[in-house]
Design a protein around this motif. Structure first.
Motif, PDB file in Angstrom:
ATOM      1  N   MET A 147       8.170   0.119   3.594  1.00 17.01           N
ATOM      2  CA  MET A 147       8.366   0.946   4.795  1.00 17.01           C
ATOM      3  C   MET A 147       7.276   1.935   5.091  1.00 17.01           C
ATOM      4  SD  MET A 147      11.247  -0.230   5.543  1.00 17.01           S
ATOM      5  CE  MET A 147      12.451  -1.382   4.912  1.00 17.01           C
ATOM      6  N   ALA A 148       7.067   2.366   5.987  1.00 18.80           N
ATOM      7  CA  ALA A 148       5.705   3.277   6.224  1.00 18.80           C
ATOM      8  C   ALA A 148       6.073   4.306   7.175  1.00 18.80           C
ATOM      9  CB  ALA A 148       4.820   2.516   6.369  1.00 18.80           C
ATOM     10  N   ASP A 149       5.375   5.347   7.027  1.00 19.22           N
ATOM     11  CA  ASP A 149       5.380   6.249   8.269  1.00 19.22           C
ATOM     12  C   ASP A 149       4.776   5.826   9.371  1.00 19.22           C
ATOM     13  OD1 ASP A 149       5.230   8.670   9.658  1.00 19.22           O
ATOM     14  OD2 ASP A 149       3.677   9.674   8.449  1.00 19.22           O
ATOM     15  N   ALA A 150       5.647   6.227  10.591  1.00 21.86           N
ATOM     16  CA  ALA A 150       5.342   5.745  11.764  1.00 21.86           C
ATOM     17  C   ALA A 150       3.866   6.020  12.366  1.00 21.86           C
ATOM     18  CB  ALA A 150       6.447   6.325  12.953  1.00 21.86           C
ATOM     19  N   ALA A 151       3.122   7.092  11.741  1.00 22.88           N
ATOM     20  CA  ALA A 151       1.771   7.121  12.192  1.00 22.88           C
ATOM     21  C   ALA A 151       0.864   6.461  11.107  1.00 22.88           C
ATOM     22  CB  ALA A 151       1.443   8.687  11.731  1.00 22.88           C
ATOM     23  N   GLU A 152       1.411   5.879  10.049  1.00 24.88           N
ATOM     24  CA  GLU A 152       0.436   5.340   9.068  1.00 24.88           C
ATOM     25  C   GLU A 152       0.951   3.796   8.791  1.00 24.88           C
ATOM     26  OE1 GLU A 152      -0.543   6.484   4.503  1.00 24.88           O
ATOM     27  OE2 GLU A 152      -0.187   8.218   5.797  1.00 24.88           O
ATOM     28  N   LEU A 164      10.657  -2.938  -4.910  1.00 24.79           N
ATOM     29  CA  LEU A 164      11.131  -3.590  -3.722  1.00 24.79           C
ATOM     30  C   LEU A 164      11.889  -2.919  -2.979  1.00 24.79           C
ATOM     31  CD1 LEU A 164      11.925  -7.180  -5.116  1.00 24.79           C
ATOM     32  CD2 LEU A 164       9.919  -6.533  -3.847  1.00 24.79           C
ATOM     33  N   PRO A 165      12.009  -3.025  -1.625  1.00 24.47           N
ATOM     34  CA  PRO A 165      12.630  -1.963  -0.623  1.00 24.47           C
ATOM     35  C   PRO A 165      14.076  -2.073  -0.651  1.00 24.47           C
ATOM     36  CG  PRO A 165      11.737  -3.868   0.705  1.00 24.47           C
ATOM     37  CD  PRO A 165      11.591  -3.997  -0.774  1.00 24.47           C
ATOM     38  N   TRP A 166      14.844  -2.157  -1.769  1.00 19.34           N
ATOM     39  CA  TRP A 166      16.450  -1.944  -1.732  1.00 19.34           C
ATOM     40  C   TRP A 166      16.872  -0.829  -1.341  1.00 19.34           C
ATOM     41  CZ3 TRP A 166      19.807  -5.977  -2.806  1.00 19.34           C
ATOM     42  CH2 TRP A 166      19.352  -6.958  -3.385  1.00 19.34           C
ATOM     43  N   ASP A 167      15.971   0.351  -1.613  1.00 20.44           N
ATOM     44  CA  ASP A 167      16.415   1.683  -0.842  1.00 20.44           C
ATOM     45  C   ASP A 167      16.799   1.673   0.382  1.00 20.44           C
ATOM     46  OD1 ASP A 167      13.828   1.602  -0.502  1.00 20.44           O
ATOM     47  OD2 ASP A 167      13.176   3.216  -1.237  1.00 20.44           O
ATOM     48  N   GLY A 168      15.937   1.056   1.331  1.00 19.19           N
ATOM     49  CA  GLY A 168      16.055   1.104   2.718  1.00 19.19           C
ATOM     50  C   GLY A 168      17.508   0.357   3.017  1.00 19.19           C
ATOM     51  N   LEU A 169      17.712  -0.558   2.419  1.00 21.72           N
ATOM     52  CA  LEU A 169      18.955  -1.741   2.556  1.00 21.72           C
ATOM     53  C   LEU A 169      19.933  -0.682   2.241  1.00 21.72           C
ATOM     54  CD1 LEU A 169      17.564  -5.036   1.471  1.00 21.72           C
ATOM     55  CD2 LEU A 169      17.981  -4.182   3.661  1.00 21.72           C
ATOM     56  N   MET A 170      20.212  -0.198   0.930  1.00 22.71           N
ATOM     57  CA  MET A 170      21.072   0.776   0.741  1.00 22.71           C
ATOM     58  C   MET A 170      21.482   1.955   1.660  1.00 22.71           C
ATOM     59  SD  MET A 170      22.517  -1.068  -1.822  1.00 22.71           S
ATOM     60  CE  MET A 170      21.841  -2.483  -0.876  1.00 22.71           C
ATOM     61  N   ALA A 171      20.188   2.382   2.153  1.00 21.92           N
ATOM     62  CA  ALA A 171      20.503   3.690   3.020  1.00 21.92           C
ATOM     63  C   ALA A 171      21.065   3.073   4.377  1.00 21.92           C
ATOM     64  CB  ALA A 171      19.030   4.418   3.511  1.00 21.92           C
ATOM     65  N   GLY A 182      17.950   6.769  -8.253  1.00 21.36           N
ATOM     66  CA  GLY A 182      18.446   5.519  -8.671  1.00 21.36           C
ATOM     67  C   GLY A 182      17.619   4.235  -8.678  1.00 21.36           C
ATOM     68  N   ALA A 183      16.976   4.347  -7.490  1.00 23.06           N
ATOM     69  CA  ALA A 183      16.175   3.097  -7.084  1.00 23.06           C
ATOM     70  C   ALA A 183      14.660   3.097  -7.988  1.00 23.06           C
ATOM     71  CB  ALA A 183      15.767   3.221  -5.626  1.00 23.06           C
ATOM     72  N   LEU A 187      15.588   1.229  10.701  1.00 19.77           N
ATOM     73  CA  LEU A 187      14.554   1.666   9.988  1.00 19.77           C
ATOM     74  C   LEU A 187      13.150   1.064  10.704  1.00 19.77           C
ATOM     75  CD1 LEU A 187      15.811   0.531   6.320  1.00 19.77           C
ATOM     76  CD2 LEU A 187      15.409   3.050   7.191  1.00 19.77           C
ATOM     77  N   LEU A 188      12.113   1.948  10.431  1.00 16.48           N
ATOM     78  CA  LEU A 188      10.895   1.438  10.835  1.00 16.48           C
ATOM     79  C   LEU A 188      10.153   0.790   9.635  1.00 16.48           C
ATOM     80  CD1 LEU A 188       9.702   4.747  12.504  1.00 16.48           C
ATOM     81  CD2 LEU A 188      10.774   2.772  13.502  1.00 16.48           C
ATOM     82  N   ALA A 189       9.693  -0.311   9.612  1.00 13.69           N
ATOM     83  CA  ALA A 189       9.111  -1.193   8.702  1.00 13.69           C
ATOM     84  C   ALA A 189       7.477  -1.309   8.594  1.00 13.69           C
ATOM     85  CB  ALA A 189       9.892  -2.425   8.615  1.00 13.69           C
ATOM     86  N   ALA A 190       6.966  -1.527   7.674  1.00 15.30           N
ATOM     87  CA  ALA A 190       5.425  -1.887   7.600  1.00 15.30           C
ATOM     88  C   ALA A 190       5.280  -3.246   8.223  1.00 15.30           C
ATOM     89  CB  ALA A 190       4.856  -1.873   5.995  1.00 15.30           C
ATOM     90  N   ASP A 191       3.991  -3.608   8.638  1.00 13.26           N
ATOM     91  CA  ASP A 191       3.694  -4.656   9.165  1.00 13.26           C
ATOM     92  C   ASP A 191       3.893  -5.985   8.414  1.00 13.26           C
ATOM     93  OD1 ASP A 191       2.541  -2.908  10.780  1.00 13.26           O
ATOM     94  OD2 ASP A 191       0.456  -3.578  10.690  1.00 13.26           O
TER      95      ASP A 191
END
Length: 337
Positions: free
Chosen positions: A1-6, A134-141, A242-243, A157-161
Motif C-alpha cells: 500500500m502506498a500514499d496517494a501522492a507517492e 505482507l499486507p495482512w494489515d490492510g485486509l484486516m482493516a 500485532g502485524a 484501500l489505495l494500493a501500490a502499482d
C-alpha cells in the motif's frame, strides 16, 4: 500500500477491467452469451435444492440456502454490478470478507477500538500505519470496518502499482475495493462518499526490518492530506498493533529482489528456509484502533496548496498514530495473547 501522492502516478487511469465492464453491461440489460442456458441451470438447481436443503439442514439454513442459490444464479447469468473502479460489493460481502473473517476472529483475534469515529455517511480518509512484510494489515482493516462499523461501511484501500501488476491478485484486489494509489482515484472515491484507506509509509513501512518495528517511516510528501483538504473529508488516524511480528524480517535479499522486480525480498526465521510453510504468518494478537477524526472542511479551497499546512497536518496525523501505537504496546499483555 502506498500514499496517494507517492505510491502511484497522479493522473494514471485505473487498469481496465473487461470482466467488470461485461458485468455492468449485463446489469444494464445486455446479457452475456449463454445467459439463457445459465439461467436454466440456476433455475433447475434452485428448484431441486430449495425444498431439500431445509429438511437436511434444518429451518435455520433455509434462508442461507436461498441466498446462496440467488448468489449463484446472479454469478452464472452475469446479473450483478461493479462500479467504475471494478469493485464488486456482493462478491466482497458474500465471498471475500467471509474468507478472511476466520483469520480476523480466530487466528489474529483482532480487537477493534474506535471504529465509530469513521462517519456513518460521506467521504472519509482513514490513514493507517503499514507493517508485516505482507499486507495482512490492510485486509484486516477492511474486515474491521465492514464487520464492526455501525453503518456496515466498506473500506476502499489505495494500493501500490505492484498489486495491479500481479496476475489474479489484480482482479481480486479490484473486486475487493482496492484501487490505484493516485490522487485522482482517491479524490473520485471521496467525492462519491466512500471511506478511503491509505498507508502512507508504503513499502518503507511494510518492508522495514524487525529491529525498527512500530517506528513509523516517512509519510511521503503529504499527498493524502491534500486530497482530504480538496474533498473536505475528515482524516481518521488508524493504529494497528500485532502485524509487525507476523513475519519478523531479519534480512533483505536485495539481489533476489532486483531479479524478481520486487521492492524487497524478506528473510525471516522461517522463510525461505521452510519454503511455503515459512509463508504462514505467526498467530499474533492484534489491536486496530481508529482515532478521533481530524476535520478538514473548515479550511478554504486554496488550503490544499499551502505546503506548510500540509506539513503540519501530515505531522499531526503521523504523531497521533505513533503515540497510539506506543499506548497500545504498553497495554498489551504479550505478542501472542
Amino acid at each position: 500500500m502506498a500514499d496517494a501522492a507517492e505510491g502511484g502516478r497522479p493522473g494514471d487511469a485505473a487498469p481496465a477491467d473487461p470482466a467488470g465492464a461485461a458485468h455492468t453491461a449485463a446489469a444494464a440489460g445486455t446479457a452475456p452469451p449463454g445467459a439463457g442456458a445459465a439461467e436454466a441451470v440456476a433455475s433447475a438447481l434452485q428448484s431441486a435444492l430449495v425444498d431439500v436443503l431445509p429438511r437436511l439442514l434444518g429451518g435455520g439454513w433455509e434462508r442461507r440456502a436461498a441466498d446462496a442459490l440467488g448468489f449463484l444464479r446472479r454469478r452464472l447469468t452475469g446479473d450483478y454490478e461493479v462500479d467504475e473502479f471494478g469493485f464488486d460489493a456482493e462478491l466482497t460481502d458474500q465471498v471475500l470478507v467471509p474468507l478472511f473473517r476466520p483469520v480476523f476472529e480466530k487466528y489474529f483475534r483482532v480487537t477493534v477500538k474506535g471504529v465509530e469515529n469513521i462517519p456513518d455517511t460521506g467521504g472519509a480518509l482513514v490513514v493507517c500505519n503499514h507493517s508485516g512484510t505482507l499486507p495482512w494489515d490492510g485486509l484486516m482493516a477492511q474486515v474491521a470496518v465492514r464487520d464492526h462499523h455501525p453503518a456496515d461501511r466498506h473500506l476502499r484501500l489505495l494500493a501500490a502499482d505492484l498489486v495491479f501488476a500481479l496476475p489474479f491478485v489484480n482482479q481480486l484486489a479490484r473486486k475487493g475495493g482496492h484501487t490505484l494509489a493516485c490522487a485522482d482515484d482517491a479524490a473520485r472515491l471521496l467525492a462519491r462518499g466512500e471511506v478511503v484507506g491509505v498507508m502512507p509509509e508504503g513499502f518503507k513501512g511494510i518492508g522495514k526490518p524487525f529491529a525498527d518495528r512500530y517506528k513509523l517511516q516517512r509519510f511521503g510528501r503529504g499527498g493524502f492530506v491534500s486530497t482530504a483538504l480538496r474533498a473536505g473529508a475528515p482524516i481518521v488516524p488508524c493504529s494497528i498493533v500485532g502485524a509487525e511480528e507476523i513475519y519478523p524480517m531479519i534480512g533483505n535479499a536485495r539481489t533476489v529482489a532486483r531479479l524478481l522486480g520486487l521492492p524487497y525480498f524478506p528473510v525471516t526465521p522461517t522463510f525461505p528456509w521452510l519454503g511455503a510453510l515459512g509463508a504462514v504468518p505467526l498467530p499474533t494478537k492484534w489491536t486496530i484502533e481508529f482515532g478521533e477524526p481530524i476535520p478538514t472542511d473548515g479550511y478554504p479551497p486554496e488550503a490544499a496548496d499551502d505546503p506548510m499546512l500540509m506539513f503540519n497536518l501530515t505531522d499531526q496525523v503521523r504523531e497521533t498514530i505513533q503515540h497510539t501505537l506506543y499506548k497500545l504496546l504498553v497495554e498489551r499483555r504479550s505478542v501472542f495473547f
